[in-house]
Design a protein around this motif. Structure first.
Motif, PDB file in Angstrom:
ATOM      1  N   GLY A  30     -85.241-128.630 -37.681  1.00 19.56           N
ATOM      2  CA  GLY A  30     -85.049-127.377 -38.403  1.00 19.56           C
ATOM      3  C   GLY A  30     -83.663-126.793 -38.200  1.00 19.56           C
ATOM      4  O   GLY A  30     -82.668-127.509 -38.145  1.00 19.56           O
ATOM      5  N   ALA A  31     -83.603-125.501 -38.074  1.00 16.92           N
ATOM      6  CA  ALA A  31     -82.337-124.774 -38.017  1.00 16.92           C
ATOM      7  C   ALA A  31     -81.565-124.989 -36.723  1.00 16.92           C
ATOM      8  O   ALA A  31     -80.386-124.646 -36.661  1.00 16.92           O
ATOM      9  N   ARG A  32     -82.191-125.562 -35.714  1.00 13.84           N
ATOM     10  CA  ARG A  32     -81.518-125.723 -34.419  1.00 13.84           C
ATOM     11  C   ARG A  32     -80.229-126.527 -34.502  1.00 13.84           C
ATOM     12  O   ARG A  32     -79.347-126.366 -33.679  1.00 13.84           O
ATOM     13  N   LEU A  33     -80.094-127.406 -35.481  1.00 20.86           N
ATOM     14  CA  LEU A  33     -78.931-128.285 -35.555  1.00 20.86           C
ATOM     15  C   LEU A  33     -77.887-127.856 -36.576  1.00 20.86           C
ATOM     16  O   LEU A  33     -76.834-128.485 -36.678  1.00 20.86           O
ATOM     17  N   LEU A  34     -78.136-126.803 -37.334  1.00 22.94           N
ATOM     18  CA  LEU A  34     -77.230-126.435 -38.420  1.00 22.94           C
ATOM     19  C   LEU A  34     -75.807-126.181 -37.947  1.00 22.94           C
ATOM     20  O   LEU A  34     -74.847-126.597 -38.593  1.00 22.94           O
ATOM     21  N   GLN A  35     -75.638-125.496 -36.836  1.00 26.02           N
ATOM     22  CA  GLN A  35     -74.292-125.187 -36.357  1.00 26.02           C
ATOM     23  C   GLN A  35     -73.532-126.472 -36.028  1.00 26.02           C
ATOM     24  O   GLN A  35     -72.377-126.630 -36.422  1.00 26.02           O
ATOM     25  N   GLU A  36     -74.179-127.394 -35.338  1.00 23.27           N
ATOM     26  CA  GLU A  36     -73.526-128.659 -34.999  1.00 23.27           C
ATOM     27  C   GLU A  36     -73.254-129.486 -36.253  1.00 23.27           C
ATOM     28  O   GLU A  36     -72.201-130.097 -36.388  1.00 23.27           O
ATOM     29  N   LEU A  37     -74.212-129.493 -37.178  1.00 30.14           N
ATOM     30  CA  LEU A  37     -74.060-130.285 -38.396  1.00 30.14           C
ATOM     31  C   LEU A  37     -72.929-129.767 -39.279  1.00 30.14           C
ATOM     32  O   LEU A  37     -72.308-130.539 -40.006  1.00 30.14           O
ATOM     33  N   SER A  38     -72.645-128.485 -39.206  1.00 27.55           N
ATOM     34  CA  SER A  38     -71.579-127.931 -40.045  1.00 27.55           C
ATOM     35  C   SER A  38     -70.209-128.483 -39.655  1.00 27.55           C
ATOM     36  O   SER A  38     -69.249-128.354 -40.407  1.00 27.55           O
ATOM     37  N   GLN A  39     -70.114-129.128 -38.498  1.00 29.55           N
ATOM     38  CA  GLN A  39     -68.863-129.716 -38.036  1.00 29.55           C
ATOM     39  C   GLN A  39     -68.696-131.173 -38.467  1.00 29.55           C
ATOM     40  O   GLN A  39     -67.645-131.766 -38.268  1.00 29.55           O
ATOM     41  N   CYS A  40     -69.744-131.765 -39.028  1.00 29.65           N
ATOM     42  CA  CYS A  40     -69.705-133.176 -39.432  1.00 29.65           C
ATOM     43  C   CYS A  40     -68.857-133.336 -40.690  1.00 29.65           C
ATOM     44  O   CYS A  40     -68.843-132.464 -41.550  1.00 29.65           O
ATOM     45  N   GLY A  41     -68.190-134.462 -40.814  1.00 34.43           N
ATOM     46  CA  GLY A  41     -67.327-134.707 -41.959  1.00 34.43           C
ATOM     47  C   GLY A  41     -68.068-135.070 -43.225  1.00 34.43           C
ATOM     48  O   GLY A  41     -67.696-134.667 -44.323  1.00 34.43           O
ATOM     49  N   SER A  42     -69.135-135.836 -43.104  1.00 36.29           N
ATOM     50  CA  SER A  42     -69.898-136.260 -44.277  1.00 36.29           C
ATOM     51  C   SER A  42     -71.315-136.608 -43.836  1.00 36.29           C
ATOM     52  O   SER A  42     -71.596-136.731 -42.641  1.00 36.29           O
ATOM     53  N   PHE A  43     -72.184-136.775 -44.834  1.00 38.00           N
ATOM     54  CA  PHE A  43     -73.585-137.049 -44.551  1.00 38.00           C
ATOM     55  C   PHE A  43     -74.088-138.184 -45.418  1.00 38.00           C
ATOM     56  O   PHE A  43     -73.623-138.378 -46.541  1.00 38.00           O
TER      57      PHE A  43
END
Length: 93
Positions: A30-43
């Protein structure tokens, strides 16, 4: 990581490896990873789908897309490219 849910503590330990988690981990966490994921370059497509599912659920500190503001969009940062019509149509103009 036992199971598919990733805790905030585990996400902190994983660091950039969060960007490599499969969609099922992102969805379960869920939302627990959103902050870290916002730093990723692509998905990958499955990651994008999972992120959209989490964001559109409204079960985040951001609330549902219908309550988002320009400030909320700035907080999403690197997750903006993941937003599709199903989410964008609900964001107030």
């Amino acid at each position: 990581i036992p199971g598919t849910a990733v805790s905030e503590e585990a996400a902190g330990i994983l660091g950039w490896l969060v960007c490599d988690l499969r969609g099922e981990h992102l969805r379960s966490s869920g939302a627990r990873l959103l902050q870290e994921l916002s730093q990723c370059g692509s998905f990958l497509p499955e990651q994008e789908e999972a992120i959209r599912a989490v964001l559109s659920s409204g079960n985040t500190t951001l609330g549902p897309p219908a309550a988002w503001s320009a400030f909320t969009l700035s907080q999403l940062g690197g997750l903006l490219p993941v937003l599709d019509h199903s989410i964008l149509q609900h964001i107030p103009k």
